[in-house]
Design a protein around this motif. Structure first.
Motif, PDB file in Angstrom:
ATOM      1  N   VAL A  43       0.841  -1.210   0.000  1.00 37.03           N
ATOM      2  CA  VAL A  43       0.000   0.000   0.000  1.00 37.03           C
ATOM      3  C   VAL A  43       0.874   1.258   0.000  1.00 37.03           C
ATOM      4  O   VAL A  43       1.978   1.264   0.528  1.00 37.03           O
ATOM      5  N   PRO A  44       0.370   2.357  -0.590  1.00 40.67           N
ATOM      6  CA  PRO A  44       1.132   3.614  -0.568  1.00 40.67           C
ATOM      7  C   PRO A  44       1.220   4.195   0.840  1.00 40.67           C
ATOM      8  O   PRO A  44       0.379   3.913   1.690  1.00 40.67           O
ATOM      9  N   LEU A  45       2.224   5.018   1.077  1.00 40.14           N
ATOM     10  CA  LEU A  45       2.374   5.705   2.356  1.00 40.14           C
ATOM     11  C   LEU A  45       1.278   6.759   2.514  1.00 40.14           C
ATOM     12  O   LEU A  45       0.792   7.293   1.515  1.00 40.14           O
ATOM     13  N   PRO A  46       0.920   7.087   3.760  1.00 35.19           N
ATOM     14  CA  PRO A  46      -0.135   8.096   3.966  1.00 35.19           C
ATOM     15  C   PRO A  46       0.140   9.415   3.234  1.00 35.19           C
ATOM     16  O   PRO A  46      -0.777  10.006   2.654  1.00 35.19           O
ATOM     17  N   GLU A  47       1.396   9.900   3.244  1.00 33.47           N
ATOM     18  CA  GLU A  47       1.679  11.175   2.562  1.00 33.47           C
ATOM     19  C   GLU A  47       1.525  11.046   1.043  1.00 33.47           C
ATOM     20  O   GLU A  47       1.152  12.002   0.365  1.00 33.47           O
ATOM     21  N   ALA A  48       1.782   9.823   0.516  1.00 34.24           N
ATOM     22  CA  ALA A  48       1.576   9.593  -0.917  1.00 34.24           C
ATOM     23  C   ALA A  48       0.084   9.568  -1.243  1.00 34.24           C
ATOM     24  O   ALA A  48      -0.338  10.028  -2.310  1.00 34.24           O
TER      25      ALA A  48
END
Ligand SMILES: [Mg+2]
Length: 192
Positions: free
Chosen positions: A65-70
């Protein structure tokens, strides 16, 4: 097809496009991550579709999964470009990632069934699906000899992510391998 032909293609196509690669490397600040890319600025500079790499660009290597900031950044991109003009162009489009995007960004599409980057096939398919010329597509990638080179070969715009997301803690061996690989790519581009 020989499974690693895209790696050999990286060297041969890379040699052919060596001047553009060198220019890209020299003009990219060392701290460039996706967070430096303002979607409105890209859009007003003529970019109408985005092709996003996954590993290193949206998350550390191998993360499902992508990082929260991404995620926050992709939401900004979605508001500017529209989700249907944003594509995930990864050489590793895993099922876990597809499921995550289907749930969180259902309009964004994965490009698959094409030869791997640096072949231009994925970007050509992106252009067909987005209905925009290749010159209006930006490929965002942390690898010079795969994604950025694919953009140069296709006639799209490369965006080199020089400061990729890395997690040595989670995948020390894979991350070390890719850290060295990125370093070797820059060396190759500087020397040829
Ligand atoms: Mg990558």
């Amino acid at each position: 097809m020989y499974p690693y032909s895209h790696i050999l293609a990286g060297f041969s196509l890379g040699f052919h496009h060596r001047r553009e690669l060198r220019r890209l490397l020299d003009s990219t600040p060392a701290n460039t991550s996706i967070l430096e890319l303002a979607p409105e600025v890209l859009f007003s500079s003529g970019i109408k579709a985005l092709a996003l790499d996954f590993d290193g660009v949206l998350a550390a290597h191998g993360s499902p999964v992508p990082l929260p900031e991404a995620v926050t950044w992709m939401k900004q991109c979605e508001a500017v470009f529209g989700g249907n003009q944003i594509f995930i162009l990864s050489n590793k489009p895993t099922d876990g990632r597809r499921v995550w995007f289907a749930e969180n960004f259902p309009a964004m599409r994965f490009i698959s069934g094409v030869r791997k980057k640096p072949y231009p096939d994925g970007l050509k398919k992106t252009g067909e699906l987005a209905g925009v010329p290749l010159s209006a597509i930006m490929m965002v990638d942390d690898r010079l000899l795969t994604g950025c080179l694919a953009a140069l070969v296709a006639g799209a715009r490369p965006c080199y992510i020089r400061r990729p997301y890395i997690s040595f803690k989670t995948r020390p061996f894979a991350e070390l391998f890719f850290w060295k690989l990125r370093f070797m790519e820059r060396l190759f581009v500087r020397l040829i």
